[in-house]
Design a protein around this motif. Sequence first.
Motif, PDB file in Angstrom:
ATOM      1  N   ALA A 260       0.831  -1.205   0.000  1.00 52.15           N
ATOM      2  CA  ALA A 260       0.000   0.000   0.000  1.00 52.15           C
ATOM      3  C   ALA A 260       0.868   1.260   0.000  1.00 52.15           C
ATOM      4  CB  ALA A 260      -0.931   0.001   1.213  1.00 52.15           C
ATOM      5  N   ARG A 261       1.892   1.271   0.836  1.00 52.84           N
ATOM      6  CA  ARG A 261       2.787   2.428   0.876  1.00 52.84           C
ATOM      7  C   ARG A 261       3.489   2.613  -0.464  1.00 52.84           C
ATOM      8  NH1 ARG A 261       7.595   3.787   5.231  1.00 52.84           N
ATOM      9  NH2 ARG A 261       8.335   5.646   4.165  1.00 52.84           N
ATOM     10  N   LEU A 262       3.941   1.523  -1.046  1.00 51.61           N
ATOM     11  CA  LEU A 262       4.606   1.585  -2.343  1.00 51.61           C
ATOM     12  C   LEU A 262       3.685   2.183  -3.402  1.00 51.61           C
ATOM     13  CD1 LEU A 262       7.043   0.760  -4.182  1.00 51.61           C
ATOM     14  CD2 LEU A 262       5.807  -1.384  -4.559  1.00 51.61           C
ATOM     15  N   VAL A 263       2.458   1.716  -3.442  1.00 55.09           N
ATOM     16  CA  VAL A 263       1.498   2.191  -4.443  1.00 55.09           C
ATOM     17  C   VAL A 263       1.201   3.675  -4.251  1.00 55.09           C
ATOM     18  CG1 VAL A 263      -0.893   1.986  -5.237  1.00 55.09           C
ATOM     19  CG2 VAL A 263       0.476  -0.076  -4.847  1.00 55.09           C
ATOM     20  N   VAL A 264       0.944   4.101  -3.023  1.00 52.05           N
ATOM     21  CA  VAL A 264       0.623   5.506  -2.762  1.00 52.05           C
ATOM     22  C   VAL A 264       1.822   6.400  -3.074  1.00 52.05           C
ATOM     23  CG1 VAL A 264       0.035   7.183  -0.955  1.00 52.05           C
ATOM     24  CG2 VAL A 264      -1.193   5.014  -1.093  1.00 52.05           C
TER      25      VAL A 264
ATOM     26  N   SER B  50       4.354   5.854  -5.038  1.00 54.80           N
ATOM     27  CA  SER B  50       4.622   5.865  -6.473  1.00 54.80           C
ATOM     28  C   SER B  50       3.608   6.719  -7.215  1.00 54.80           C
ATOM     29  CB  SER B  50       4.610   4.438  -7.025  1.00 54.80           C
ATOM     30  OG  SER B  50       5.632   3.678  -6.432  1.00 54.80           O
ATOM     31  N   ALA B  51       2.347   6.612  -6.834  1.00 52.34           N
ATOM     32  CA  ALA B  51       1.296   7.375  -7.517  1.00 52.34           C
ATOM     33  C   ALA B  51       1.412   8.868  -7.252  1.00 52.34           C
ATOM     34  CB  ALA B  51      -0.076   6.867  -7.076  1.00 52.34           C
ATOM     35  N   LEU B  52       1.841   9.246  -6.072  1.00 53.05           N
ATOM     36  CA  LEU B  52       1.887  10.662  -5.703  1.00 53.05           C
ATOM     37  C   LEU B  52       3.236  11.325  -5.948  1.00 53.05           C
ATOM     38  CD1 LEU B  52      -0.161  10.594  -2.369  1.00 53.05           C
ATOM     39  CD2 LEU B  52      -0.948  11.184  -4.665  1.00 53.05           C
ATOM     40  N   SER B  53       4.215  10.556  -6.351  1.00 51.66           N
ATOM     41  CA  SER B  53       5.551  11.119  -6.544  1.00 51.66           C
ATOM     42  C   SER B  53       5.671  11.791  -7.904  1.00 51.66           C
ATOM     43  CB  SER B  53       6.602  10.018  -6.424  1.00 51.66           C
ATOM     44  OG  SER B  53       6.469   9.116  -7.489  1.00 51.66           O
ATOM     45  N   LYS B  54       6.626  12.676  -7.982  1.00 50.72           N
ATOM     46  CA  LYS B  54       6.919  13.347  -9.253  1.00 50.72           C
ATOM     47  C   LYS B  54       7.762  12.416 -10.108  1.00 50.72           C
ATOM     48  CE  LYS B  54       6.911  17.898  -7.199  1.00 50.72           C
ATOM     49  NZ  LYS B  54       7.691  19.057  -6.809  1.00 50.72           N
ATOM     50  N   GLU B  55       7.441  12.306 -11.375  1.00 47.96           N
ATOM     51  CA  GLU B  55       8.218  11.550 -12.348  1.00 47.96           C
ATOM     52  C   GLU B  55       8.465  10.099 -11.933  1.00 47.96           C
ATOM     53  OE1 GLU B  55      11.696  13.703 -13.613  1.00 47.96           O
ATOM     54  OE2 GLU B  55      10.652  15.599 -13.457  1.00 47.96           O
ATOM     55  N   GLY B  56       7.505   9.500 -11.203  1.00 46.96           N
ATOM     56  CA  GLY B  56       7.595   8.088 -10.874  1.00 46.96           C
ATOM     57  C   GLY B  56       8.594   7.729  -9.801  1.00 46.96           C
ATOM     58  N   GLU B  57       9.178   8.703  -9.129  1.00 41.96           N
ATOM     59  CA  GLU B  57      10.158   8.424  -8.085  1.00 41.96           C
ATOM     60  C   GLU B  57       9.505   8.625  -6.730  1.00 41.96           C
ATOM     61  OE1 GLU B  57      13.358  11.256  -6.843  1.00 41.96           O
ATOM     62  OE2 GLU B  57      14.601   9.739  -7.792  1.00 41.96           O
ATOM     63  N   SER B  58       9.535   7.616  -5.903  1.00 45.42           N
ATOM     64  CA  SER B  58       8.930   7.722  -4.584  1.00 45.42           C
ATOM     65  C   SER B  58       9.968   8.159  -3.545  1.00 45.42           C
ATOM     66  CB  SER B  58       8.322   6.380  -4.165  1.00 45.42           C
ATOM     67  OG  SER B  58       9.350   5.455  -3.884  1.00 45.42           O
TER      68      SER B  58
END
Length: 142
Positions: free
Chosen positions: A62-66, A68-76
Amino acid sequence: MEGVGFLSGVDVAEADGGGASWGKTNRDDVQGGRTKKKTYRVSVAEEAALKVKAQRYGISVARLVVESALSKEGESHTDRQALILEMAQIRTLLSRVSSNINQIARHANTTGEFPADAAASVAAMRKLMVRLDEAVRAVVGP
């Protein structure tokens, strides 16, 4: 521990104390809590890939998905922390290799002999410098 990312193939167990931990397994608490629950559908292969990546970072799917989705340019945030850890490991290893090279130079200057194992130390330094260059490019871009 085998190296991660740019350090693959380099033993970094001593550089990071034998393990990597970047914080809490669950996401940090937010004021007011998290009241929305979301579900999503993935294939078996996608689920497996998510679990592998989350486990590699020591976080939940869940943390990974959130992140990744909210990060800029796919970087979490976790990606950035992993990169920071890699760079710290590279720095530690470079320090150790450079110390060896300094000892080799001191020996060569004192005795006039160039030790047989010097080539391996120089090769290790060059390998780490390439990996450091790659890590820096990953942070600042091409």
